[in-house]
Design an enzyme around this catalytic site. Structure first.
Site, PDB file in Angstrom:
ATOM      1  N   LYS A 197     -10.443  -2.645  -4.211  1.00 19.12           N
ATOM      2  CA  LYS A 197     -11.178  -1.422  -4.473  1.00 19.12           C
ATOM      3  C   LYS A 197     -10.391  -0.246  -5.004  1.00 19.12           C
ATOM      4  O   LYS A 197     -10.899   0.645  -5.463  1.00 19.12           O
ATOM      5  CB  LYS A 197     -11.492  -0.885  -2.894  1.00 19.12           C
ATOM      6  N   LYS A 228       0.762  -1.373   0.061  1.00 19.33           N
ATOM      7  CA  LYS A 228       0.224   0.120   0.130  1.00 19.33           C
ATOM      8  C   LYS A 228       1.099   1.453  -0.099  1.00 19.33           C
ATOM      9  O   LYS A 228       0.549   2.267  -0.674  1.00 19.33           O
ATOM     10  CB  LYS A 228      -0.914   0.074   1.118  1.00 19.33           C
ATOM     11  N   LYS A 259      -4.772  -9.334  -7.152  1.00 18.12           N
ATOM     12  CA  LYS A 259      -6.013  -9.388  -6.217  1.00 18.12           C
ATOM     13  C   LYS A 259      -7.211  -8.400  -6.796  1.00 18.12           C
ATOM     14  O   LYS A 259      -6.803  -7.606  -7.004  1.00 18.12           O
ATOM     15  CB  LYS A 259      -5.658  -9.144  -4.699  1.00 18.12           C
TER      16      LYS A 259
HETATM   17  P1  TYM Z   1     -10.998  -4.748   3.753  1.00 20.18           P
HETATM   18  O1  TYM Z   1     -11.793  -3.609   3.887  1.00 20.18           O
HETATM   19  O2  TYM Z   1      -9.695  -4.596   2.736  1.00 20.18           O
HETATM   20  O3  TYM Z   1     -11.565  -6.032   3.147  1.00 20.18           O
HETATM   21  C1  TYM Z   1     -12.717  -6.725   3.777  1.00 20.18           C
HETATM   22  C2  TYM Z   1     -12.667  -8.167   3.608  1.00 20.18           C
HETATM   23  O4  TYM Z   1     -12.543  -8.583   2.140  1.00 20.18           O
HETATM   24  C3  TYM Z   1     -11.745  -9.448   2.095  1.00 20.18           C
HETATM   25  N1  TYM Z   1     -11.115  -9.229   0.660  1.00 20.18           N
HETATM   26  C4  TYM Z   1     -11.148 -10.320  -0.041  1.00 20.18           C
HETATM   27  N2  TYM Z   1     -11.448 -11.475  -0.255  1.00 20.18           N
HETATM   28  C5  TYM Z   1     -11.160 -12.285  -1.231  1.00 20.18           C
HETATM   29  N3  TYM Z   1     -10.671 -11.800  -2.386  1.00 20.18           N
HETATM   30  C6  TYM Z   1     -10.585 -10.583  -2.449  1.00 20.18           C
HETATM   31  N4  TYM Z   1     -10.091  -9.931  -3.553  1.00 20.18           N
HETATM   32  C7  TYM Z   1     -10.611  -9.585  -1.180  1.00 20.18           C
HETATM   33  N5  TYM Z   1     -10.448  -8.427  -1.103  1.00 20.18           N
HETATM   34  C8  TYM Z   1     -10.776  -8.020   0.147  1.00 20.18           C
HETATM   35  C9  TYM Z   1     -10.506  -8.963   3.281  1.00 20.18           C
HETATM   36  O5  TYM Z   1      -9.799 -10.131   3.377  1.00 20.18           O
HETATM   37  C10 TYM Z   1     -11.495  -8.758   4.350  1.00 20.18           C
HETATM   38  O6  TYM Z   1     -11.816  -9.837   5.197  1.00 20.18           O
HETATM   39  N6  TYM Z   1      -8.130  -4.902   7.436  1.00 20.18           N
HETATM   40  C11 TYM Z   1      -9.308  -5.250   7.117  1.00 20.18           C
HETATM   41  C12 TYM Z   1     -10.270  -4.623   7.936  1.00 20.18           C
HETATM   42  C13 TYM Z   1     -10.318  -5.041   9.457  1.00 20.18           C
HETATM   43  C14 TYM Z   1     -10.631  -6.191   9.798  1.00 20.18           C
HETATM   44  C15 TYM Z   1     -10.419  -5.669  11.466  1.00 20.18           C
HETATM   45  C16 TYM Z   1     -10.814  -7.480   9.601  1.00 20.18           C
HETATM   46  C17 TYM Z   1      -9.876  -4.098  10.473  1.00 20.18           C
HETATM   47  N7  TYM Z   1     -10.111  -4.454  11.459  1.00 20.18           N
HETATM   48  C18 TYM Z   1     -10.612  -6.918  12.316  1.00 20.18           C
HETATM   49  C19 TYM Z   1     -10.947  -8.549  10.785  1.00 20.18           C
HETATM   50  C20 TYM Z   1     -10.785  -8.066  11.893  1.00 20.18           C
HETATM   51  C21 TYM Z   1      -9.252  -4.823   5.654  1.00 20.18           C
HETATM   52  O7  TYM Z   1      -8.659  -3.876   5.299  1.00 20.18           O
HETATM   53  O8  TYM Z   1     -10.409  -5.285   4.930  1.00 20.18           O
END
Ligand code: TYM
Length: 344
Positions: A210, A115, A207
């Site tokens: 967003k 990132k 991947k």
């Molecule tokens: P974020 O907002 O980037 O993504 C949310 C969830 O979607 C999953 N994800 C994917 N799964 C499969 N294929 C993809 N291409 C893909 N892109 C995203 C992510 O793995 C995630 O589960 N750090 C986390 C948010 C967070 C969190 C937490 C998660 C903050 N605190 C505590 C669990 C527990 C994040 O950036 O997700």
């Protein structure tokens, strides 16, 4: 004494463009886990601002993720849905964990490297510290399980390391206060299903994300039927027909991705998908995949739109969820303060 159900915590960032990867990798699992778990689903707005967010858009996106949770089938009466910044314990515990986690541990986080890119000096301190806040999110509730996509695996390992080091560093104190042997349970990641890593429609080695500048690379939960069909039609593929077996998907990342998406949406294995489509070309497979995707996403899309017309309802869900979240978090953070030796 009645045993509590195992507790689930997960979060999604309100950074716009919620996509099929978020849906299949995470949100669908959130819905499944409701059956026999106590679930806490958090819109992580404090994580979102680790990169610049326009304030009005951030507010809109917080409501959009909330609407997506509800539209997908999470019951806000039974489970807890709230936005992170409403519960001050997240930031407070993150500070304590900043003093437990080691710089060397954070230096190993691959997502920060991706990132921040080349210009690391210009990344926010928050982006670097992001995984520590994530550990605080999870451990503030003594969560047992964390459903996430594959890309969050390393952050969950760090969460366990932080929990373990806290438990070890303060072991005599925790014992003295009668708070058990392990104050923080070590949470288990739930990374399951055929689509834990959904790839870009334009490049099967990247991947789905967003932040990809090409909207054709992802299917957004807000896309209408025509847009979904167009994106699948334009998805990159190779010229070969689909293989008969899963082994045949090796070294064919785009084909593997589309078959994985089909399997996840249909709720069947990749083997089953290939039983039907093996030997057939993408000219057959893509329309079937488009139809299935529209069939699954259209009702969610419509329900999200309906919910977003009533922001008052969404805000009410978040406020009520935060109150319930606080009721769980506050006694746990009060114990952390006693363990550390803070007064008051
Ligand atoms: P974020 O907002 O980037 O993504 C949310 C969830 O979607 C999953 N994800 C994917 N799964 C499969 N294929 C993809 N291409 C893909 N892109 C995203 C992510 O793995 C995630 O589960 N750090 C986390 C948010 C967070 C969190 C937490 C998660 C903050 N605190 C505590 C669990 C527990 C994040 O950036 O997700």
């Amino acid at each position: 004494m009645s045993e509590r159900k195992p507790r689930v915590f997960s979060g999604v960032q309100p950074t716009g463009n919620l996509h099929l990867g978020n849906y299949l990798g995470a949100i669908v699992r959130f819905v499944d886990l409701q059956q026999d778990h106590e679930c806490i689903y958090c819109v992580v707005d404090m994580h979102a601002i680790t990169v610049w967010q326009d304030p009005q858009e951030l507010t809109r996106n917080i409501r959009e993720v909330t609407a997506a949770f509800i539209a997908t089938g999470i019951d806000p009466q039974k489970q807890i849905i709230f936005n992170q910044s409403r519960v001050s314990g997240h930031a407070e515990l993150a500070w304590v964990f900043n003093c437990v986690a080691r710089i060397g541990w954070l230096n190993r986080m691959t997502q920060f490297k991706e990132k921040a890119g080349k210009n690391r000096e210009k990344a926010s301190v928050g982006l670097y510290d992001y995984p520590v806040l994530m550990a605080a999110d999870i451990l503030l509730y003594h969560a047992d399980k964390v459903p996430v996509g594959e890309d969050q695996k390393q952050h969950l390992e760090l969460t366990r390391d932080i929990a373990q080091k806290f438990n070890n560093d303060y072991a005599p104190r925790i014992r003295e206060l009668g708070l058990g042997e392990e104050f923080f349970p070590l949470p288990e990641p739930v990374i399951a299903g055929p689509a834990t890593r959904v790839m870009s429609l334009k490049d099967g080695t990247k991947k789905m994300s967003k932040s990809d500048p090409s909207d054709l690379s992802r299917i957004n939960l807000s896309d209408d039927a025509d847009t979904i069909a167009k994106k699948i039609r334009k998805a990159r593929t190779d010229p070969e027909p689909l293989p008969e077996t899963v082994e045949g998907l090796k070294d064919r990342p785009e084909a593997a991705n589309l078959v994985g998406i089909y399997a996840a949406l249909a709720g069947i294995s990749k083997e089953k998908v290939l039983e039907e489509f093996g030997g057939r070309g993408f000219a057959d497979f893509k329309p079937a995949l488009a139809d299935l995707t529209v069939e699954k996403l259209a009702p969610i899309n419509a329900e999200m739109k309906r919910l977003l017309e009533d922001p008052g309802y969404i805000d009410g869900v978040l406020a009520a969820g935060a109150e319930r979240a606080r009721a769980i978090a506050e006694p746990i953070y009060a114990d952390v303060k006693r363990i550390v030796g803070f007064l008051g």
